[in-house]
Design an enzyme around this catalytic site. Structure first.
Site, PDB file in Angstrom:
ATOM      1  N   GLY A 323      -4.904   6.380   5.329  1.00  0.00           N
ATOM      2  CA  GLY A 323      -3.588   5.794   5.112  1.00  0.00           C
ATOM      3  C   GLY A 323      -3.396   5.438   3.641  1.00  0.00           C
ATOM      4  N   SER A 324      -2.734   4.349   3.408  1.00  0.00           N
ATOM      5  CA  SER A 324      -2.345   3.987   2.043  1.00  0.00           C
ATOM      6  C   SER A 324      -3.515   3.721   1.115  1.00  0.00           C
ATOM      7  CB  SER A 324      -1.437   2.764   2.076  1.00  0.00           C
ATOM      8  OG  SER A 324      -0.282   3.077   2.822  1.00  0.00           O
ATOM      9  N   VAL A 325      -4.688   3.461   1.685  1.00  0.00           N
ATOM     10  CA  VAL A 325      -5.861   3.274   0.830  1.00  0.00           C
ATOM     11  C   VAL A 325      -6.048   4.509  -0.043  1.00  0.00           C
ATOM     12  CG1 VAL A 325      -8.388   3.071   0.861  1.00  0.00           C
ATOM     13  CG2 VAL A 325      -6.996   1.670   2.407  1.00  0.00           C
ATOM     14  N   PHE A 326      -5.659   5.661   0.514  1.00  0.00           N
ATOM     15  CA  PHE A 326      -5.824   6.923  -0.206  1.00  0.00           C
ATOM     16  C   PHE A 326      -4.938   6.995  -1.447  1.00  0.00           C
ATOM     17  CE2 PHE A 326      -5.443  11.631  -0.628  1.00  0.00           C
ATOM     18  CZ  PHE A 326      -6.788  11.914  -0.733  1.00  0.00           C
ATOM     19  N   LYS A 327      -3.912   6.137  -1.514  1.00  0.00           N
ATOM     20  CA  LYS A 327      -3.018   6.144  -2.677  1.00  0.00           C
ATOM     21  C   LYS A 327      -3.773   5.844  -3.955  1.00  0.00           C
ATOM     22  CE  LYS A 327       1.070   5.059   0.019  1.00  0.00           C
ATOM     23  NZ  LYS A 327       1.819   3.957   0.663  1.00  0.00           N
TER      24      LYS A 327
END
Lengths: 620, 366
Positions: A323-327
């Site tokens: 999820g957004s951690v990958f940003k």
């Protein structure tokens, strides 16, 4: 009465007496020959038989090595346990013996009978004790000893029992013990083991089996015809196994596990400057003590079929969309590849159009104009859709892999998963399809095919925090023998240095600090007064949503999203990084960040960076 | 009665030999009854006491002229038969057999006395037959009756060992008394033919012993155990033995009944072939002394009694050592003068007394 016999009859008697004499002489010769044959000709054969039948070699089991935490606190050791055994040769009457035994121990007669039947099938000789019940309590032992006279052939044998002092603490990493099986026995590394021996079957107990085992001793004893030991003729004492000092900190581990409560998921806390695991858990857990002395079948089935998978170590085997951690990865890639400048802004109106489809931002109303920092702080999806398009999937994959995603971290445990970082060649090879440009947008926000394990996320965060060094996570600090002599000291292992400019890193650090510290930041619940914490929330879709209608809270648990949070602290000089995944927890900010907050607070309280009183004020 | 001539003809050598063998037995019993890890047993003291009583009985036997015994042979025989009958009616049961009767504090085994009684009565009858002109059909029948009555009672107890002993002694005496050789051929064939029939009369444990003797490895932990362990004990003694009190087979209780029937295995284990050979040579010397005395006796009764006792001792030795070394099936026969047990010891001392008696009176005109 005749005294003088006729000459002829006297001759007859004397002749016959001589015949008898010769006959008797023959017999003496036969006996002497026979004894000569047995004693002189076959003497060595019978000598060997007499030695063999009176000599038994008894093994003296070595004490299994202990596990200790980084401060030397014992986590796992070995305690004496008691087994009940039966020696069929010494049992006069099996039925009444088993009846009385069952009455005293409370274990069913049928079970004992079954055990005996199986041992007989395996060809266990009558003089060899068969283990009937394992790990009986003191009270039963006392009862049996008191009734010894009525229970010939039944004996209580002490057997070391693995004792996991803190129950399910660190259970998945420790693993458990079990009886050695046939294929293991056939393995050369187990050549000194025997049927019935307990060995590590999972986790560190398995991997470090040969460190922990030590060396068994032996006693050569002389026994009488009933098998009673008369004296010891030779022997060698056992040498205990080595002591394993782990990298984990008991206090931190306990804090982490307690913080999860009844939630399932996984958490990894890592020292950013060495890759040492300070705490690691997978929830729910199990107690390895259940396995000590043989786990009952029904208990095993319950663990095996639990829908929350308590036996799986989700910290290393759980693969989740980040999820957004990958940003974080996408932001690093974009800055390094210079596809965007820190000051450039992108307008978010709640969605973006691409290839005739609408890609939504999590915030329906849109974020408005934001630069990279704001986009990370508020986790704007639209911004990262744009970055994704500018980078392309292969660049994103390159940076992700550089930061350790898509391959196992190499931690000293079995069953670690690699996760998945897709790119064009992967798609062609595995799916036999071209890469669709729209998939890049999903990838840019950590959805789609991308999968990562909690330990990969923690390690990635640590690499960002320490300036780009990707360590191999470590579980063992050092190994000592039982007398305290240092045998092995484990030094940090660098997998590789990730080339990221310090400008980029500063920018990312700043943004991630904002995630936690700023008013609009998604990770506010990990805030600690007195320590600068950087973090990133994430929410991993479990099922693809049919447009926006349903709210997460109204979904049944098993369809709710996974909540993720990664963090490191202190920002100015990072020491510790962590990754938390709460399965079906909903939003990362609300479910995972508070756990991270508790763990970080415990860490800094321990290092003296924050005071107890300060802590009380920060708790909302 | 006891004049100087009697003393000059007394065979001190034979008495000394018997006492020597008894003392060897005494030592073997001491060793065999002391197990590693158990409190000491005092049965060697009991055996010493029996040797004392035996010696007294031996001296008592010498004091009566054997020609007086010739006169009372039938009476002694009748008393023995009576005791056997008492055993049948109200004897003590032990080890699956009824062999003992209790008189006050004493436990008697009448089958032991029967051996002496049968030797006396057969010697008397057979010497009478010779005097009256040899065997007739009726006399054959009488001999068969004299042997058959006690044999029947003892087989019923049941006591296979003693029955066989009585049979062997009787056959030997009949042979010595001049019964035609063809008789033995007929009788032998008859016995062989009767074996399948006799098999049915044996008790289960007796059948078992014989079967296991034929194939001991069929049941190494059960019935074959005795034979195997005894052979291991003897064999492992080697040439010089493991040392007195050092026999592992006996000290660790692998040997069964080691102070009674299997005492030879203990001796062979602890003193080796050398010790076993010495013992066998002493026995052989004893037996040939007995034969020598019989040969030099001028009257048939004395010759037959001396030979009866001598062959009795010899058969004891053969059956016992043959059994412990795995040549014969396990039948409960003690090793003379060595095995623990009062009844057989007293019988043997009385028997030796008879030989000494004959030896010192054979030239004496009564």
């Amino acid at each position: 009465m005749s005294i003088n016999l006729s000459h002829s009859s006297l001759q007859l008697f004397q002749r016959r007496t001589r015949i008898v004499a010769v006959f008797l002489a023959c017999f003496f010769v036969i006996l002497i020959t026979r004894v000569w044959y047995l004693q002189v000709l076959q003497g060595s054969f019978y000598k060997e038989r007499s030695i063999k039948q009176r000599t038994r070699i008894q093994r003296v089991l070595s004490q299994r090595g202990e596990f200790l935490d980084r401060e030397g606190r014992v986590l796992v050791d070995t305690q004496p346990g008691f087994n009940i055994t039966i020696t069929l040769e010494d049992v006069q009457d099996l039925d009444p013996t088993l009846k009385l035994l069952s009455r005293l121990t409370g274990v069913s007669e049928k079970k004992a009978r079954e055990t005996i039947r199986r041992a007989r099938e395996k060809g266990t000789p009558a003089f060899q004790p068969i283990r009937l019940f394992t790990n009986v309590d003191w009270k039963t032992v006392a009862l049996l000893e008191a009734n010894q006279i009525d229970l010939p052939g039944i004996s209580v044998s002490p057997e070391p029992l693995r004792n996991f002092r803190y129950g399910d603490l660190f259970a998945h990493a420790f693993g458990y013990l079990g009886e050695i099986n046939r294929s293991e026995l056939a393995d050369a590394s187990f050549r000194n083991y025997r049927i019935g021996d307990e060995i590590g079957k999972a986790g560190l107990e398995k991997i470090l089996q040969h460190e922990l085992k030590g060396t068994d001793g032996f006693r050569q004893v002389e026994v009488n015809s009933r098998g009673r030991i008369i004296n010891e003729t030779a022997g060698q004492p056992p040498f205990p196994g080595n002591r394993i000092f782990l990298t984990i900190d008991l206090d931190l581990q306990q804090t982490l596990e307690t913080a999860f409560g009844k939630q399932s998921g996984a958490g990894v806390v890592i020292d950013v400057n060495s890759g040492e695991i300070l705490a690691m858990t997978s929830r729910p857990a199990f107690s390895p003590n259940l396995f000590s002395g043989g786990i009952p079948q029904e208990e095993w089935n319950r663990l095996l079929h639990d829908p929350l998978h308590p036996l799986t170590n989700k910290a290393i085997s759980g693969q989740y969309p980040p999820g957004s951690v990958f940003k974080i990865v996408v932001a690093v890639a974009a800055l390094e590849e210079k596809v965007i400048s820190p000051h450039e802004t992108i307008y978010c109106r709640g969605y973006t159009r691409f290839g005739g489809r609408r890609f939504r931002c999590w915030k329906r109303g849109g974020h408005g104009k934001l630069n990279l920092t704001r986009a990370l702080v508020e986790s704007c999806d639209v911004y990262f859709y744009e970055l994704g398009q500018r980078l392309g999937i292969d660049k994103i994959a390159e940076y992700a892999k550089n930061l350790g995603l898509g391959s196992p971290t190499g931690i000293l445990l079995e069953g670690e998963q690699a996760g998945l970082i897709p790119d064009r060649s992967w798609k062609r090879r595995v799916r036999r399809e071209p890469w669709f440009p729209g998939e890049t947008l999903s990838a840019a926000i950590g959805q789609g095919y991308i999968l990562a394990t909690p330990i990969q996320l923690a390690n990635l965060t640590a690499a960002i925090a320490n300036g780009g060094t990707l360590y191999r996570p470590q579980l063992v600090r050092r190994i000592e023998d039982y007398e305290g002599t240092l045998l092995q000291e484990k030094h940090p292992t660098v997998r590789h240095d990730v080339p990221i400019s310090s400008r980029t890193l500063n920018l990312i650090d700043h943004a991630l600090e904002g995630v936690v510290s700023e008013k609009h930041g998604t990770g506010g619940r990990a805030r600690i007064r007195g320590v600068r914490v950087a973090g990133k929330t994430g929410t991993a879709q479990v099922v693809r949503m049919r447009q926006e209608e349903e709210k997460q809270e109204e979904l049944p648990d098993r369809y709710r999203d996974h909540a993720l949070f990664v963090a490191f602290a202190p920002v100015e000089k990072p020491e510790v990084a962590l990754a938390i995944v709460v399965e079906h927890g909903g939003h990362g900010g609300s479910a995972a960040a508070p756990i991270a907050g508790k763990v970080l607070r415990a860490y800094f309280k321990k290092t003296g960076r924050i005071l107890e009183i300060a802590d009380r004020h920060t708790t909302p | 009665m006891l004049d100087r001539r009697l003393i000059t003809h007394f065979d001190f050598g034979l008495l000394f030999l018997v006492l020597l063998i008894s003392l060897i037995g005494e030592g073997a019993i001491y060793s065999a009854s002391h197990f590693a890890g158990s409190p000491p047993s005092d049965i060697y003291l009991k055996q010493l006491y029996w040797i004392g009583i035996g010696t007294v009985m031996l001296l008592a036997t010498i004091s009566i002229d054997y020609r007086t015994l010739h006169r009372y042979a039938y009476l002694i025989y009748a008393v023995a038969l009576g005791l056997l009958l008492i055993v049948v009616l109200k004897g003590k049961v032990g080890m699956g057999a009824q062999r003992w009767i209790t008189v006050g504090p004493l436990t008697l085994q009448p089958s032991e006395l029967t051996k002496i009684a049968l030797i006396l009565v057969l010697s008397r009858y057979l010497s009478d037959v010779q005097e009256r002109g040899g065997f007739t059909a009726g006399r054959y029948l009488n001999v068969a009756l004299l042997i058959g009555l006690p044999l029947f009672l003892i087989v019923r107890q049941p006591d296979l060992g003693t029955s066989l002993m009585l049979l062997f002694i009787s056959v030997t005496l009949i042979f010595l008394a001049g019964m035609p050789v063809r008789f033995f051929v007929y009788a032998g064939s008859a016995v062989l033919g009767a074996i399948p029939f006799l098999w049915g009369f044996l008790k289960d444990y007796q059948k078992q012993r014989i079967l296991v003797f034929l194939k001991p490895d069929l049941d190494p932990s059960g019935a074959g155990y005795h034979i195997i362990q005894s052979k291991i004990a003897i064999g492992s003694g080697g040439f010089l033995g493991k040392g007195i009190m050092q026999g592992t087979q006996s000290q660790l209780r692998f040997l069964p009944e080691q102070h009674t029937d299997f005492i030879f295995s203990v001796i062979a284990e602890e003193t080796g072939f050398l010790g076993a050979l010495v013992l066998l040579l002493l026995f052989a010397y004893l037996v040939f002394k007995g034969i020598n005395i019989a040969l030099k006796t001028q009257d048939l009764f004395g010759t037959l009694v001396a030979m009866g006792v001598t062959t009795m001792i010899a058969y004891y030795i053969f059956i016992n050592i043959g059994m412990t070394s795995g040549l014969f099936p396990v039948v409960g026969v003690p090793l003379p003068f060595i095995s623990y047990g009062g009844s057989s010891l007293i019988t043997l001392f009385i028997g030796v007394g008879l030989i000494l008696n004959i030896r010192m009176r054979r030239f004496h005109e009564g």
